[in-house]
Design an enzyme around this catalytic site. Structure first.
Site, PDB file in Angstrom:
ATOM      1  N   GLU A  23      -5.699   0.120   3.187  1.00  0.00           N
ATOM      2  CA  GLU A  23      -4.397   0.646   2.787  1.00  0.00           C
ATOM      3  C   GLU A  23      -3.890  -0.037   1.519  1.00  0.00           C
ATOM      4  OE1 GLU A  23      -2.882   3.146   4.062  1.00  0.00           O
ATOM      5  OE2 GLU A  23      -4.318   3.466   5.679  1.00  0.00           O
ATOM      6  N   ASP A  25      -4.779  -3.772  -0.912  1.00  0.00           N
ATOM      7  CA  ASP A  25      -4.876  -5.186  -0.550  1.00  0.00           C
ATOM      8  C   ASP A  25      -3.490  -5.758  -0.286  1.00  0.00           C
ATOM      9  OD1 ASP A  25      -3.693  -5.640  -2.990  1.00  0.00           O
ATOM     10  OD2 ASP A  25      -5.435  -6.557  -3.927  1.00  0.00           O
TER      11      ASP A  25
END
Length: 248
Positions: A23, A25
């Site tokens: 999603e 870092d």
């Protein structure tokens, strides 16, 4: 010995490095947290910048660290480990960073780069804001769980020590507490001394705290943590034997 291939931590770390990027870092996720906080700030304190700033400061005063100079120099362990003090201190940092981040974004968005340029310019500030908010939430959840834990076996005391260590470490690392005089120099030194004691206390409880997760040996499959090694009369010798090492 966590680096030993027999303990499998290297493979787990490689997997974890991939998982956190699905999603975005952690930097991307923190920027999203900062954006959500700023949106909430704008919705609550909309209007002219001066009026909004005044309204925010008025609301902040209700939950910020008290301006009592005696409190800024209170070095007693009872005060330093008071959940209300720790919660107020961490919320104080988040509110301060939120207010200054909004002001900086407003100022730089009038420049040639517009809102996008202002966001990039203030990125370190926004990351600090997100970290402060997340650390505040972590402590409040951990402190609440510790207070609800049973006293038997020292469970509550161990969990409270972990929560307090987390919060005090965050306060110790942030020099702005001393810059705005909410934590005096003598209090900062007392926090460092208290942390030394808490870390020593937790070192003696590390094995039962880890064992409390009750991960079965057939899933763990790591000599450093299997039951037979931890329960052995000589855990270190048992560990070395389980890795296949044959010493002289």
């Amino acid at each position: 010995h966590g680096y030993a291939a027999a303990n499998r931590l290297g493979g787990w770390r490689s997997d974890q490095d991939i998982f956190v990027s699905f999603e975005g870092d952690n930097t991307v996720l923190r920027m999203q947290v900062a954006g959500a906080l700023l949106k909430r700030y704008r919705e609550r304190f909309a209007g002219h910048p001066l009026a909004a700033g005044t309204a925010f400061l008025r609301a902040w005063a209700g939950g910020a660290l008290p301006a009592n100079p005696l409190l800024a120099h209170d070095t007693s362990p009872r005060h330093l480990r008071d959940p209300e003090f720790l919660k107020s201190a961490l919320r104080h940092r988040t509110r301060r960073l939120l207010f200054t981040a909004a002001a900086r974004l407003r100022k730089h968005s009038r420049g040639p780069g517009g809102a996008f340029g202002a966001w990039n310019r203030c990125a370190p500030h926004l990351l600090a804001l997100a970290n402060a908010h997340v650390e505040s939430q972590i402590f409040e959840a951990a402190s609440s769980a510790a207070s609800a834990a049973p006293e038997a076996g020292g469970v509550r005391a161990a969990l409270k020590a972990m929560a307090d260590t987390f919060a005090l470490t965050a306060i110790e690392a942030d020099v702005t507490y001393r810059n705005d005089e909410s934590v005096g120099a003598d209090k900062a030194k007392a926090i460092s001394r208290l942390l030394e004691g808490l870390r020593a206390e937790l070192a003696g409880k590390a094995l039962p705290l880890v064992a409390a997760f009750a991960i079965p040996d057939h899933i763990l499959r790591a000599p450093i943590g299997v039951t037979g090694v931890l329960d052995a009369a000589d855990p270190y010798a048992a560990y070395l034997a389980s890795t296949g090492w044959r010493g002289g």
